[in-house]
Design an enzyme around this catalytic site. Structure first.
Site, short mmCIF file in Angstrom:
data_model
loop_
_atom_site.label_atom_id
_atom_site.label_comp_id
_atom_site.label_asym_id
_atom_site.label_seq_id
_atom_site.Cartn_x
_atom_site.Cartn_y
_atom_site.Cartn_z
N ARG A 164 49.25 51.47 36.04
CA ARG A 164 49.06 49.70 34.59
C ARG A 164 50.42 50.52 34.30
O ARG A 164 50.41 51.81 34.25
CB ARG A 164 48.16 49.84 33.84
CG ARG A 164 46.47 49.11 34.21
CD ARG A 164 47.19 47.88 34.29
NE ARG A 164 45.45 46.89 34.22
CZ ARG A 164 45.20 46.46 35.63
NH1 ARG A 164 45.90 47.17 37.10
NH2 ARG A 164 43.71 46.29 36.05
N GLU A 197 53.48 42.35 30.88
CA GLU A 197 53.30 41.21 32.41
C GLU A 197 53.16 39.87 31.58
O GLU A 197 52.08 39.37 30.70
CB GLU A 197 51.98 41.79 33.02
CG GLU A 197 52.92 43.29 33.47
CD GLU A 197 51.40 43.27 34.58
OE1 GLU A 197 50.52 42.88 34.62
OE2 GLU A 197 51.72 44.61 34.99
N HIS A 226 52.79 42.62 39.71
CA HIS A 226 51.24 42.45 39.55
C HIS A 226 50.72 42.39 40.81
O HIS A 226 49.99 41.32 40.96
CB HIS A 226 50.76 42.54 38.29
CG HIS A 226 49.34 42.79 37.83
ND1 HIS A 226 49.55 43.52 36.76
CD2 HIS A 226 48.74 43.26 39.15
CE1 HIS A 226 48.11 44.33 36.88
NE2 HIS A 226 47.64 44.09 38.05
N1 LIG Z 1 48.71 46.98 40.70
C1 LIG Z 1 47.81 46.39 41.67
O1 LIG Z 1 47.52 45.10 41.29
C2 LIG Z 1 46.18 46.98 41.03
C3 LIG Z 1 45.92 48.26 40.46
N2 LIG Z 1 44.92 49.15 40.07
C4 LIG Z 1 44.88 49.46 39.02
O2 LIG Z 1 44.26 50.63 39.97
C5 LIG Z 1 43.49 52.02 39.55
C6 LIG Z 1 42.98 52.51 40.20
O3 LIG Z 1 41.88 51.91 40.93
P1 LIG Z 1 40.86 52.95 41.85
O4 LIG Z 1 41.40 53.32 43.18
O5 LIG Z 1 39.99 51.67 42.23
O6 LIG Z 1 39.60 53.76 40.92
P2 LIG Z 1 38.74 55.29 40.69
O7 LIG Z 1 38.47 54.77 39.39
O8 LIG Z 1 38.51 55.03 41.97
O9 LIG Z 1 40.44 55.81 40.71
C7 LIG Z 1 40.58 56.74 39.62
C8 LIG Z 1 41.07 58.22 39.88
O10 LIG Z 1 42.13 58.38 38.20
C9 LIG Z 1 41.85 59.82 38.26
N3 LIG Z 1 42.12 59.72 36.77
C10 LIG Z 1 41.15 58.80 35.89
N4 LIG Z 1 41.70 59.45 34.87
C11 LIG Z 1 43.11 60.68 35.13
C12 LIG Z 1 43.34 62.00 33.91
N5 LIG Z 1 44.21 61.19 32.73
N6 LIG Z 1 44.15 62.57 34.56
C13 LIG Z 1 43.95 62.49 36.62
N7 LIG Z 1 43.02 61.86 36.88
C14 LIG Z 1 42.79 61.07 36.52
C15 LIG Z 1 40.37 59.78 38.63
O11 LIG Z 1 40.06 60.99 38.72
P3 LIG Z 1 38.69 61.81 38.59
O12 LIG Z 1 38.13 60.84 40.01
O13 LIG Z 1 39.06 63.83 39.11
O14 LIG Z 1 38.15 61.58 37.62
C16 LIG Z 1 39.73 58.96 39.54
O15 LIG Z 1 40.08 59.77 40.82
C17 LIG Z 1 42.70 50.90 38.47
O16 LIG Z 1 42.23 50.93 37.57
C18 LIG Z 1 43.92 49.58 38.05
O17 LIG Z 1 44.49 49.87 36.87
C19 LIG Z 1 44.17 48.92 41.17
C20 LIG Z 1 44.31 47.66 41.76
C21 LIG Z 1 44.74 46.85 41.86
O1 LIG Z 2 45.17 45.46 38.68
C1 LIG Z 2 44.25 44.76 39.26
C2 LIG Z 2 42.77 45.42 39.45
O2 LIG Z 2 42.07 45.06 40.17
O3 LIG Z 2 42.76 45.87 38.54
#
Ligand SMILES: NC(=O)C1=CN([C@@H]2O[C@H](COP(=O)(O)OP(=O)(O)OC[C@H]3O[C@@H](n4cnc5c(N)ncnc54)[C@H](OP(=O)(O)O)[C@@H]3O)[C@@H](O)[C@H]2O)C=CC1
Ligand SMILES: O=CC(=O)O
Length: 325
Positions: A237, A266, A285
């Site tokens: 994000r 955005e 995005h």
């Molecule tokens: N560009 C785009 O179009 C897209 C963007 N996204 C973005 O990607 C993000 C991640 O998606 P996804 O992988 O499915 O989510 P997950 O919840 O599977 O993964 C997020 C990871 O971030 C870690 N995390 C959260 N907060 C912190 C922090 N403060 N410091 C360190 N690590 C942290 C978590 O760690 P832990 O497990 O150790 O808690 C977790 O493993 C979404 O929330 C979205 O914002 C998603 C899809 C499409």
């Molecule tokens: O940014 C996309 C999402 O699925 O989150």
């Protein structure tokens, strides 16, 4: 009587038919001023909402006293006030998993495009600037064998690690809340502090959610810790990054370049300095934007919403405390 569902995202004919068989549907085609007025008019009788890319704040939700469920067509849930929804026992669901691989593909596309200057050089050819063999002035930097740094080792982070490790022979460093032994075993990834990752990774990739904790996490101090050869990739994000600090870091050559799919605001303003920089690849995005994945997300959201409206617990319930059981 059928429940009333307000859609603020268009569905395929097949999914629309499925939803209409079970609910009375109001479709808001576009979230412009007229669409927002339609949304406000529909909220008082709405039991369910389905859509994405709209900040649903308390002022809007207070117009919907009968609202029972929101199905977000996204995995990120930063557009919602989860505490408020939970207090009102409104079930919020999202669409994890189905978009993981596609979003990781986007991440890798940005890594390759930025390191190998794909957009810049393709534009050179298009503009007739390819008059002789290109020389060092136009060379890029290798991706294979370089160190991949992943901040946020969740579903998408892991899919990125898989691509880096198996596809490109990259050593993987990662930072998350906690170490992930399975990821370390599968991809030889090494857990480290944020500071170490910033200092050592050739590609610093953000795959974190936007939360109160991550808002502005990557700012001037973080860019100062990165190396002049580092490339910064953001597919999480925009607000996780201080964009003004990123622009300064690029201007001052504190980092080599950036591949950005998300921005503080955005759509990105056409006059953003980021768009003047050859070493920036900016995409709209589009992390999950393939026909197959967007349909799978919409299907997942419809499943979640119909389950909730039938009195069940959606598979991808975000606010478990809102569930009475
Ligand atoms: N560009 C785009 O179009 C897209 C963007 N996204 C973005 O990607 C993000 C991640 O998606 P996804 O992988 O499915 O989510 P997950 O919840 O599977 O993964 C997020 C990871 O971030 C870690 N995390 C959260 N907060 C912190 C922090 N403060 N410091 C360190 N690590 C942290 C978590 O760690 P832990 O497990 O150790 O808690 C977790 O493993 C979404 O929330 C979205 O914002 C998603 C899809 C499409
Ligand atoms: O940014 C996309 C999402 O699925 O989150």
């Amino acid at each position: 009587m059928k429940k009333h569902v307000v859609l603020y995202k268009k569905l395929s004919a097949q999914l629309m038919e499925r939803l209409q068989a079970q609910a009375q549907v109001t479709l808001i085609e576009r979230l412009d001023a007229q669409g927002l007025a339609q949304l406000r008019a529909a909220l008082p009788t709405a039991h369910g909402l389905l859509g994405a890319s709209l900040k649903l704040d308390a002022a809007l939700l207070d117009l919907a006293p009968n609202l029972h469920a929101i199905a977000s067509v996204s995995v990120g849930v930063d557009n919602y006030d989860i505490d408020y929804l939970t207090e009102r026992r409104i079930l919020l669901s999202n669409t994890p998993d189905v978009l993981t691989e596609t979003t990781a593909d986007t991440g890798f596309a940005l890594i390759l495009a930025t390191a190998r200057r794909v957009v810049e050089l393709a534009n050179l050819v298009r503009e007739g600037g390819w008059q002789q063999s290109i020389g060092p002035r136009h060379f890029g930097t290798d991706v294979h064998g370089k160190t991949l740094g992943i901040i946020g080792m969740g579903r998408i982070g892991e899919a990125l690690a898989q691509r880096g490790h198996f596809g490109f022979g990259m050593p993987v460093l990662y930072h998350s809340h906690s170490p992930k032994p399975a990821v370390e075993q599968r991809f030889g990834a090494r857990y480290c502090s944020l500071e170490t990752l910033l200092q050592q990774a050739d590609f610093v990739c953000l795959t974190l959610p936007l939360t109160a904790e991550t808002h502005g996490l990557i700012g001037a101090q973080a860019f100062a810790q990165m190396r002049p050869e580092s490339i910064f990739i953001n597919i999480s994000r925009g607000k996780v990054v201080d964009e003004a600090a990123l622009i300064e870091a690029l201007r001052n050559h504190q980092i080599r370049g950036a591949g950005l799919d998300v921005f503080e605001r955005e759509p990105l303003n056409a006059d953003s300095p980021l768009l003047q920089m050859d070493n920036v690849v900016a995409t709209p995005h589009m992390g999950s934007a393939t026909h197959e994945t967007r349909e799978a997300m919409a299907q997942c959201a419809v499943d979640n919403l119909l389950a909730a409206l039938a009195g069940g617990r959606p598979v991808n319930l975000v606010n478990a405390r809102a569930w009475k059981g």
